[in-house]
Design a protein around this motif. Structure first.
Motif, mmCIF file in Angstrom:
data_model
loop_
_atom_site.group_PDB
_atom_site.id
_atom_site.type_symbol
_atom_site.label_atom_id
_atom_site.label_comp_id
_atom_site.label_asym_id
_atom_site.label_seq_id
_atom_site.Cartn_x
_atom_site.Cartn_y
_atom_site.Cartn_z
ATOM 1 N N SER A 7 0.818 -1.206 0.000
ATOM 2 C CA SER A 7 0.000 0.000 0.000
ATOM 3 C C SER A 7 0.856 1.261 0.000
ATOM 4 O O SER A 7 0.485 2.283 -0.589
ATOM 5 C CB SER A 7 -0.952 0.009 1.195
ATOM 6 N N SER A 11 0.849 4.081 -3.127
ATOM 7 C CA SER A 11 0.714 5.526 -2.952
ATOM 8 C C SER A 11 1.915 6.254 -3.545
ATOM 9 O O SER A 11 1.774 7.306 -4.185
ATOM 10 C CB SER A 11 0.584 5.859 -1.462
ATOM 11 N N ALA A 25 -4.404 11.297 -4.731
ATOM 12 C CA ALA A 25 -5.545 10.915 -3.904
ATOM 13 C C ALA A 25 -6.779 10.684 -4.761
ATOM 14 O O ALA A 25 -7.555 9.744 -4.528
ATOM 15 C CB ALA A 25 -5.804 11.999 -2.860
ATOM 16 N N SER A 29 -8.682 7.190 -5.060
ATOM 17 C CA SER A 29 -9.889 7.337 -4.230
ATOM 18 C C SER A 29 -9.523 7.286 -2.753
ATOM 19 O O SER A 29 -10.163 6.600 -1.941
ATOM 20 C CB SER A 29 -10.914 6.239 -4.563
ATOM 21 N N ALA A 30 -8.465 8.005 -2.405
ATOM 22 C CA ALA A 30 -7.989 8.073 -1.030
ATOM 23 C C ALA A 30 -7.970 9.531 -0.592
ATOM 24 O O ALA A 30 -8.415 10.424 -1.310
ATOM 25 C CB ALA A 30 -6.598 7.448 -0.921
ATOM 26 N N THR A 31 -7.439 9.789 0.604
ATOM 27 C CA THR A 31 -7.341 11.153 1.103
ATOM 28 C C THR A 31 -5.888 11.610 1.076
ATOM 29 O O THR A 31 -4.961 10.783 1.145
ATOM 30 C CB THR A 31 -7.871 11.264 2.540
ATOM 31 N N THR A 34 -3.825 10.514 4.127
ATOM 32 C CA THR A 34 -3.413 9.103 4.062
ATOM 33 C C THR A 34 -2.191 8.940 3.172
ATOM 34 O O THR A 34 -1.220 8.252 3.532
ATOM 35 C CB THR A 34 -4.560 8.239 3.523
ATOM 36 N N LEU A 35 -2.204 9.579 1.997
ATOM 37 C CA LEU A 35 -1.055 9.468 1.096
ATOM 38 C C LEU A 35 0.185 10.119 1.692
ATOM 39 O O LEU A 35 1.291 9.596 1.554
ATOM 40 C CB LEU A 35 -1.383 10.093 -0.262
ATOM 41 N N HIS A 38 1.595 7.722 4.095
ATOM 42 C CA HIS A 38 2.253 6.610 3.408
ATOM 43 C C HIS A 38 3.645 7.009 2.913
ATOM 44 O O HIS A 38 4.595 6.218 3.013
ATOM 45 C CB HIS A 38 1.396 6.154 2.222
#
Length: 313
Positions: A7, A11, A25, A29-31, A34-35, A38
Motif C-alpha cells: 500500500s 501511494s 488521492a 480514491s484516497a485522502t 493518508t497518502l 504513506h
C-alpha cells in the motif's frame, strides 16, 4: 523491497505519476493525509527522502526514481495475483464491472442488464460509460464492450458482430424539410455535425462533397447528446443502424454514405475468464448483444421499409 507494505508503494507510484498528493488521492480514491502518511512511512523505511517540493508540485528525488521500476514490478505482480484469485471464484455472487461506450452503455445495455438482474439477482453490476478504453490489465473493469479489436496478448476478445452506420432523420424533420433525393441534396439539409472532430467532413470529402465546419448548423462531440439531437428532429444524424431501427419515428436516408461498420468486441482478461460470475455475465452479454447485432447483419431493420414521403414544403 520485499518487506515494504504494498500500500505504501502504491501511494508512492501514484504521487510519482501524478506529481501531487491531491491528484494521487483522486486517482486512488484516497485522502491526501493518508497518502502523505504513506510517503512518510516509506521514507522512514528506506531511509531517504523521496520527494522535493517545487512550483509544479512534488518532484521525485534520484532515490525515488531508482525505486520506480521495482515498485511497478511489484504492482504488476499484485494485480496478477488478484486476477488469478478472482479467476478461481466459482460463486455466482459478487460484483462484475462492465465498461462500454456512452452510446452502448446508455442506449443498448440497460434492457440487457435488466434481464441479467432478473436471471442472476446475486450478481451486482457496475457500468462504466466511457468512450475511453478502460485498462482491463489494471482491473479498471472486468468486461469491456469495444468497437475495436484489442491487441494486448493477455486479453481474450470475442467478436459479437458489426454495427452498420446510417444517416437518419426524425419524421418531424422530414415533414418540415422534405426528403433527401441524393448525396448532393445533403448540402441543402441540416446535418448534425461534430464539434472538434473532422470525421464527418472527411467522409463528405470522400464522397466528393465539399463541406466545412460551418456546413453543420448544430455540432456536438458527445455521442449521447448527438443521439438526442437526432431524436428531437434537430437535423439528420449518423447512428448505428441496429439501434436507430428500434425507434419507429426515425427513418434512414436512402443514400449510401460509405461509412464502414463498427466491429463489436467483447473483451476480458484471460485470468478472470474462469471466474463463474464473470463468465456468466460475459456469456449473457455475448448472446444478447450477438442477437442485437445479428439483426443488422440479416437486414432486419427499418431501412428496408419505404416510408411515406410527404411533399416538400
Amino acid at each position: 523491497m520485499n518487506n515494504i507494505d504494498w500500500s505504501l508503494l502504491r501511494s508512492f507510484l501514484a504521487v510519482v505519476e501524478t506529481g501531487s498528493l491531491s491528484a494521487a488521492a483522486t486517482q486512488l480514491s484516497a485522502t491526501q493525509p493518508t497518502l502523505s502518511r504513506h510517503i512518510r512511512e516509506l521514507e522512514a523505511t528506506v531511509g531517504v527522502s523521496l520527494f522535493t517540493r517545487s512550483a509544479r508540485g512534488l518532484d521525485p528525488t534520484e532515490a525515488a526514481l531508482s525505486l520506480v521500476d521495482d515498485a511497478r514490478a511489484m504492482g504488476e505482480a499484485a494485480q496478477t495475483l488478484t486476477l488469478k484469485a478472482q479467476g478461481r471464484s466459482q460463486q455466482l455472487t459478487g460484483t462484475v464491472r462492465i465498461t462500454a461506450s456512452v452510446v452502448v452503455a446508455g442506449l443498448i445495455l440497460p434492457p440487457i442488464l435488466a434481464g441479467l438482474r432478473r436471471a442472476e439477482p446475486n450478481i451486482q453490476i457496475e457500468v462504466v460509460a466511457s468512450d475511453l478504453a478502460q485498462n482491463l490489465l489494471r482491473q479498471d473493469a472486468d468486461i469491456a464492450i469495444r468497437m475495436f479489436k484489442p491487441t494486448q496478448g493477455a486479453l481474450i476478445a470475442r467478436k459479437l458482430g458489426e454495427a452498420p452506420i446510417g444517416l437518419f432523420g426524425h419524421q418531424s424533420y422530414f415533414a418540415r424539410r422534405g426528403r433527401v433525393d441524393g448525396r448532393d441534396d445533403l448540402l441543402t439539409h441540416d446535418v448534425i455535425g461534430f464539434d472538434r472532430s473532422d470525421a464527418i467532413i472527411k467522409g463528405y470529402a470522400a464522397l466528393g462533397l465539399s463541406a466545412t465546419r460551418q456546413s453543420f448548423p448544430i455540432r456536438c462531440d458527445d455521442h449521447l447528446v448527438y443521439w438526442n439531437l437526432l431524436l428531437a428532429g434537430a437535423g439528420l444524424g449518423f447512428a448505428q443502424v441496429p439501434l436507430a431501427s428500434r425507434y419507429p419515428e426515425l427513418e434512414q436516408v436512402p443514400v449510401d454514405m460509405n461509412v464502414p461498420p463498427l466491429p463489436v468486441w467483447l473483451v476480458l482478461h484471460e485470468e478472470v475468464r474462469s471466474n463463474a460470475r464473470v463468465r456468466r455475465v460475459a456469456n449473457h452479454l455475448s448472446a444478447t448483444l450477438g442477437d442485437f447485432f445479428q439483426d443488422a447483419r440479416a437486414g432486419n431493420h427499418r431501412a428496408d421499409r419505404k416510408p411515406v414521403r410527404p411533399n416538400r414544403p
